[in-house]
Design a protein around this motif. Structure first.
Motif: not given
Length: 517
Positions: A135-143
């Protein structure tokens, strides 16, 4: 240097660029991260090393994802789904004649690799995920961070502005930073980079991880700057029978840091055998020297002094049995068979820098390096970081250097410890000090010394000091007692008004004629 042919596979209406290298017994498809460029990969020493290691035990299939590198761009108004992009893997395998392959997904390539393994288990031999996430927003970058990243991409793309987001440890590496800026420009346009970021932001595979039924191995760096290590911990829990190995490091790209450690882990998992030791590697002492302008000399004068120092550097390295191994930005790298020679050369280089009127700092480390080509890998990076940490006029060494130089007559003092991203434990440091026991307690201040001040025997002794010999070695060569040699050394320092053996060696080098001093 890229003698590999680039071909194109058709995936729907899109052309996907790919390469095939190696002749191993099984196929390995490498799904790259955020951006890529098949031509440019081979120009970076870390990327080149990784691809050579992987292709040594597999038939390695490389490709640029749609929207990046040599492949067709995407329509930023109609972004393709992850399923559509995942099918590019199948198209490349078909074009390369691969019926079944191990899949290596790095970073943003990991979600594509996971979806492929779940969709085509009959075509997936095994799954390796490096720095991956579900999941991108959880583990890479928030919005909110994503929007800031996209704004940077749209305004500063092609300048290397994204480097701190991916490899903060390489920001001060001028050569790598320059390559990264080209990597940005040749991998995607600003519009394409923003589109890729938005496509990745839609990634959420958390609900399908349990459907992956192929052998799965995960690698993640403990302090990864881009993808939270918890991302791989989550994957390890949710993918049946998956195994996770965490390794030291902060820089995110798979081709940075300890590339050999990553390649070793992948090779052992896919072949069932530990990686074969590279017979082309040897133990060596690396000396990294840097000089800098503290006097604000101006470009012309600084250039002249820098060139003059480099001439001294090449001469002194050769005189001490070392080899000039090249330069890396402002760093000068030399290689020696033993640490004592490296340290003695460093001492003379320090003296040479002082005489020329520039500031110096040096680092020395011992480890394995490639026999051919310039030193790369962990040993070189540690030595370079030691040179970067060293203060003006200091010679900073790893503790191993002092341990291996025991009995050489060199003196070291503790210099604390530093934590380096690629090492499991903090590195213990030592600093080279003058050999105080050889210095007279007090000295008059005579006029500047001339070579004729010394006796014939003292001239012999100072010449042997310049050759890097210890008192014991000088005693053996001249058939003297070690005590007598010590007395000669003390007299030499007194007569020449010099503070140390290193200074005496520098004096000898300055006054050497065709037949020596």
């Amino acid at each position: 240097m890229r003698p590999i042919e680039t071909r194109y596979a058709r995936s729907g209406e899109v052309r996907i660029a790919y390469q095939v290298v190696g002749q191993g017994s099984f196929d390995l498809v490498f799904v790259p991260g955020f951006i890529s460029n098949l031509d440019l990969h081979w120009e970076d020493e870390g990327y080149n090393r990784l691809l050579k290691r992987l292709s040594a035990f597999s038939r390695l299939i490389l490709f640029d994802k749609r929207g990046t590198g040599l492949s067709d761009r995407v329509d930023s108004r109609h972004l393709p789904s992850l399923e559509m992009r995942m099918d590019d893997v199948r198209a490349v395998m078909d074009a390369a004649g691969s019926g079944r392959a191990a899949i290596l997904g790095a970073s943003e390539g990991a979600p594509m690799a996971m979806l492929f393994a779940a969709t085509y288990p009959q075509r997936t031999r095994a799954l390796v995920l490096y720095g991956g996430y579900a999941h991108f927003h959880k583990w890479v970058m928030p919005p909110e961070r994503l929007e800031a990243f996209i704004e940077t991409a749209e305004t500063s793309w092609g300048t290397g502005a994204t480097l701190p987001n991916f490899a903060p440890g390489r920001v001060d590496d001028a050569h790598f930073a320059q390559w990264w800026a080209r990597f940005e420009r040749l991998s995607a346009s600003p519009t394409a980079a923003a589109a890729l970021a938005r496509m990745n932001a839609d990634i959420d595979l958390r609900d399908m991880l349990g459907t992956i039924r192929v052998p799965t191995f995960l690698i993640h760096r403990r302090n990864d700057a881009r993808v939270d290590p918890d991302a791989s911990r989550f994957l390890a829990k949710k993918i049946p029978d998956a195994r996770l190995v965490e390794i030291p490091g902060r820089d995110h790209p798979i081709w940075t840091g300890d590339v050999d450690r990553v390649a070793d882990l992948i090779e052992e998992f896919l072949t069932g055998e530990p990686a074969v030791a590279d017979v082309e590697r040897v133990l060596a002492a690396l000396l990294v020297t840097r000089i800098y302008d503290t006097a604000r000399l101006g470009d012309r004068l600084w250039s002249e002094r820098s060139l003059r120092f480099q001439e001294n550097w090449r001469s002194l390295v050769g005189r001490h049995g070392g080899r000039v191994a090249g330069t890396h930005g402002e760093l000068m790298i030399s290689r020696f068979d033993g640490p004592a020679r490296a340290v003695r050369c460093a001492a003379l280089l320090r003296e040479a820098a002082q005489e020329i009127g520039v500031a110096s700092a040096q680092g020395t480390h011992v480890g394995e390096i490639e026999v051919r080509g310039p030193p790369t890998g962990l040993t070189a990076r540690v030595a370079m970081q030691l040179a970067a940490h060293a203060e003006r006029g200091h010679i900073l060494c790893s503790r191993l250097v002092a341990d291996l130089a025991a009995g050489s007559g060199l003196h070291f003092t503790d210099a604390g410890r530093i934590s380096l991203d690629e090492l499991d434990e903090p590195l213990t440091l030592v600093q080279v000090t003058a050999e105080q026991h050889l210095e007279p307690a007090c000295r008059p201040k005579p006029k500047p010394a001339e070579p004729t001040t010394l006796t014939a025997r003292e001239s012999e002794v100072v010449s042997l000091i310049a050759d890097g010999k210890s008192n014991a070695a000088i005693a053996a060569e001249l058939s003297l007692s070690e005590h007598t040699v010590k007395r000669h050394v003390a007299n030499i320092l007194l007569k020449l008004d010099l503070p140390s053996r290193a200074a005496a060696a520098a004096f000898s080098a300055r006054h050497a004629g065709p037949d020596g001093p």
